[in-house]
Design an enzyme around this catalytic site. Structure first.
Site, mmCIF file in Angstrom:
data_model
loop_
_atom_site.group_PDB
_atom_site.id
_atom_site.type_symbol
_atom_site.label_atom_id
_atom_site.label_comp_id
_atom_site.label_asym_id
_atom_site.label_seq_id
_atom_site.Cartn_x
_atom_site.Cartn_y
_atom_site.Cartn_z
ATOM 1 N N ARG A 145 20.595 124.497 33.011
ATOM 2 C CA ARG A 145 21.397 125.530 32.361
ATOM 3 C C ARG A 145 22.712 124.904 31.905
ATOM 4 O O ARG A 145 23.278 124.048 32.611
ATOM 5 C CB ARG A 145 21.712 126.690 33.324
ATOM 6 C CG ARG A 145 20.579 127.683 33.512
ATOM 7 C CD ARG A 145 20.251 128.489 32.238
ATOM 8 N NE ARG A 145 19.130 129.398 32.423
ATOM 9 C CZ ARG A 145 17.848 129.086 32.195
ATOM 10 N NH1 ARG A 145 17.524 127.877 31.760
ATOM 11 N NH2 ARG A 145 16.903 129.991 32.368
ATOM 12 N N GLU A 147 24.769 129.920 24.148
ATOM 13 C CA GLU A 147 23.529 129.792 23.355
ATOM 14 C C GLU A 147 23.374 130.989 22.432
ATOM 15 O O GLU A 147 23.404 132.119 22.915
ATOM 16 C CB GLU A 147 22.312 129.689 24.288
ATOM 17 C CG GLU A 147 22.319 128.395 25.072
ATOM 18 C CD GLU A 147 21.044 128.169 25.907
ATOM 19 O OE1 GLU A 147 20.068 128.937 25.753
ATOM 20 O OE2 GLU A 147 21.046 127.225 26.698
ATOM 21 N N HIS A 202 16.992 124.787 23.584
ATOM 22 C CA HIS A 202 16.389 125.386 24.789
ATOM 23 C C HIS A 202 14.863 125.484 24.642
ATOM 24 O O HIS A 202 14.280 126.561 24.763
ATOM 25 C CB HIS A 202 16.992 126.783 25.046
ATOM 26 C CG HIS A 202 16.842 127.244 26.470
ATOM 27 N ND1 HIS A 202 17.790 127.987 27.124
ATOM 28 C CD2 HIS A 202 15.829 127.061 27.363
ATOM 29 C CE1 HIS A 202 17.374 128.262 28.355
ATOM 30 N NE2 HIS A 202 16.190 127.704 28.521
HETATM 31 P P1 NAD Z 1 13.202 125.530 41.597
HETATM 32 O O1 NAD Z 1 13.800 126.750 42.194
HETATM 33 O O2 NAD Z 1 11.774 125.223 41.881
HETATM 34 O O3 NAD Z 1 14.076 124.241 41.997
HETATM 35 C C1 NAD Z 1 15.460 124.264 42.034
HETATM 36 C C2 NAD Z 1 15.907 123.256 43.077
HETATM 37 O O4 NAD Z 1 17.333 123.263 43.084
HETATM 38 C C3 NAD Z 1 15.455 123.625 44.507
HETATM 39 O O5 NAD Z 1 14.785 122.541 45.105
HETATM 40 C C4 NAD Z 1 16.749 123.966 45.236
HETATM 41 O O6 NAD Z 1 16.730 123.545 46.587
HETATM 42 C C5 NAD Z 1 17.768 123.172 44.435
HETATM 43 N N1 NAD Z 1 19.121 123.747 44.542
HETATM 44 C C6 NAD Z 1 19.488 125.035 44.506
HETATM 45 N N2 NAD Z 1 20.827 125.149 44.615
HETATM 46 C C7 NAD Z 1 21.309 123.884 44.721
HETATM 47 C C8 NAD Z 1 22.614 123.341 44.885
HETATM 48 N N3 NAD Z 1 23.688 124.129 44.940
HETATM 49 N N4 NAD Z 1 22.737 122.001 44.954
HETATM 50 C C9 NAD Z 1 21.642 121.185 44.867
HETATM 51 N N5 NAD Z 1 20.380 121.646 44.761
HETATM 52 C C10 NAD Z 1 20.217 122.981 44.675
HETATM 53 O O7 NAD Z 1 13.450 125.668 40.025
HETATM 54 P P2 NAD Z 1 12.731 124.838 38.856
HETATM 55 O O8 NAD Z 1 11.494 125.547 38.454
HETATM 56 O O9 NAD Z 1 12.664 123.407 39.227
HETATM 57 O O10 NAD Z 1 13.793 125.062 37.675
HETATM 58 C C11 NAD Z 1 15.123 124.591 37.759
HETATM 59 C C12 NAD Z 1 15.947 125.213 36.658
HETATM 60 O O11 NAD Z 1 15.501 124.736 35.392
HETATM 61 C C13 NAD Z 1 15.782 126.742 36.539
HETATM 62 O O12 NAD Z 1 16.652 127.421 37.410
HETATM 63 C C14 NAD Z 1 16.087 127.017 35.098
HETATM 64 O O13 NAD Z 1 17.445 127.349 34.959
HETATM 65 C C15 NAD Z 1 15.812 125.691 34.393
HETATM 66 N N6 NAD Z 1 14.686 125.749 33.436
HETATM 67 C C16 NAD Z 1 14.910 125.438 32.134
HETATM 68 C C17 NAD Z 1 13.867 125.443 31.222
HETATM 69 C C18 NAD Z 1 14.079 125.046 29.787
HETATM 70 O O14 NAD Z 1 13.264 125.384 28.924
HETATM 71 N N7 NAD Z 1 15.113 124.316 29.460
HETATM 72 C C19 NAD Z 1 12.585 125.820 31.644
HETATM 73 C C20 NAD Z 1 12.384 126.129 32.984
HETATM 74 C C21 NAD Z 1 13.451 126.099 33.878
#
Ligand code: NAD
Length: 311
Positions: free
Chosen positions: A230, A259, A278
């Site tokens: 994000r 965005e 995105h």
């Molecule tokens: P997920 O929940 O499976 O993984 C997130 C990880 O971040 C977890 O392992 C969690 O322990 C860790 N985390 C949470 N808070 C934290 C902190 N303060 N410090 C360090 N680590 C922390 O999520 P995901 O499916 O891997 O997706 C991650 C992010 O990617 C989503 O939240 C979303 O915003 C973004 N995303 C973007 C797109 C895109 O098209 N650009 C698509 C999908 C997801």
């Protein structure tokens, strides 16, 4: 109610037993969206529709919000919880697409085929100008190793990179550590050691501007930052200054603090950054997977059946 694009046609016969309003423009037509709320019991959104107190007030019969994707920063989770509104997200359904996008950035940086192509089409057979680098043997730093981060890690390991990661919620007994040999470390160690640094945490108060001026400045001189998580996690003004002052560095941003960004955004003027709208999680395969999953699970909940993906 479906207020954003499914990226696939609405399956024939979907919602036989209830009326379906599918209008992707509703995400940007807030008044119209709010006015349709009274009899709505299910709302399907992507990342533009703000599901906040105002919307929940206008949707008194809402029972479920389906999120076409993963990040929940556009949904007020506690407000939903307080009103008994369930949230379903498509956890992991677009993770492969995002992971492949990250790999694409790394390989694009290492071999820059588009520049070589440009030179050849201009009539120059300049092989020295197209000398790239190998990603083999480099260090990939991951911030967050959940569904996406772990898929990036497994692919990077297969390509011969060392993978370091910061994620305080990952235990030493995790598959990520034991089977993928990801070296868990502190945020600062990951930032300073990474040749490629890729961000995969959700946007929360704890992660807003996690990559600030100090951390961005501490990155290696030839390093590459990739942000598909994000926009708010990286301080964009600090990134602009860092890239401007360190032309050897590179960044790939798929997500932005605003965005869409304004046309006069200073990042547009830099040559050491690649910007995409995105789209990391959007491929033909993931769109089908995400939309079909959410449509199906929301229908299960409406029918009072067991559903998957509940947050
Ligand atoms: P997920 O929940 O499976 O993984 C997130 C990880 O971040 C977890 O392992 C969690 O322990 C860790 N985390 C949470 N808070 C934290 C902190 N303060 N410090 C360090 N680590 C922390 O999520 P995901 O499916 O891997 O997706 C991650 C992010 O990617 C989503 O939240 C979303 O915003 C973004 N995303 C973007 C797109 C895109 O098209 N650009 C698509 C999908 C997801």
């Amino acid at each position: 109610m479906i207020s954003e694009s499914l990226w696939i046609p609405l399956p024939d016969g979907y919602g036989k037993n209830f009326e379906v309003v599918y209008d992707p423009q509703l995400a940007v037509r807030r008044d119209a969206l709010l006015s349709l709320g009274r009899d709505t019991f299910a709302l399907i959104v992507r990342n533009q529709t703000q599901v906040d107190e105002q919307l929940l007030d206008a949707y008194p019969n809402l029972r479920v919000v389906g999120r076409l994707g993963v990040g929940l920063d556009n949904i007020d989770i506690s407000a939903c919880r307080a009103r008994g509104v369930q949230i379903i997200s498509a956890r992991g359904a677009n993770a492969v697409s995002v992971a492949e996008y990250v790999l694409a950035c790394m390989l694009h940086h290492a071999r820059f085929l588009h520049r070589a192509d440009d030179v050849v089409k201009k009539g120059r057979w300049d092989r020295s100008a197209a000398t790239g680098s190998e990603i083999f043997g480099k260090t990939l730093g991951l911030i967050g190793v959940g569904d996406i981060g772990m898929r990036v890690a497994s692919r990077a390991r297969a390509l011969g990179l060392t993978v370091m990661a910061y994620d305080p919620y990952v235990m030493e007994s995790s598959v990520i550590v034991q089977d993928l040999s990801v070296q868990m470390s502190t945020l600062d160690a990951v930032v300073t050691n990474a040749d490629y640094l890729s961000v995969h945490v959700p946007l929360t108060p704890a992660t807003r501007h996690l990559l600030d001026k100090k951390r961005l400045s501490a990155m290696k001189e030839m390093s590459v930052l990739i942000n598909t998580a994000r926009g708010g996690i990286v301080d964009e003004s600090a990134l602009y200054e860092t890239l401007r002052d360190h032309p050897q560095r590179m960044a790939y941003l798929d997500v932005r603090e605003q965005e869409p960004p304004r046309l006069d955004n200073p990042l547009n003027a830099l040559t050491n950054i690649i910007l995409t709208p995105h789209i990391a999680g959007i491929t033909e395969e993931s769109s089908e997977r995400v939309s079909n999953f959410i449509l199906r699970q929301v229908e299960h909940l409406i029918r009072g059946e067991q559903a998957q993906g509940i947050v």
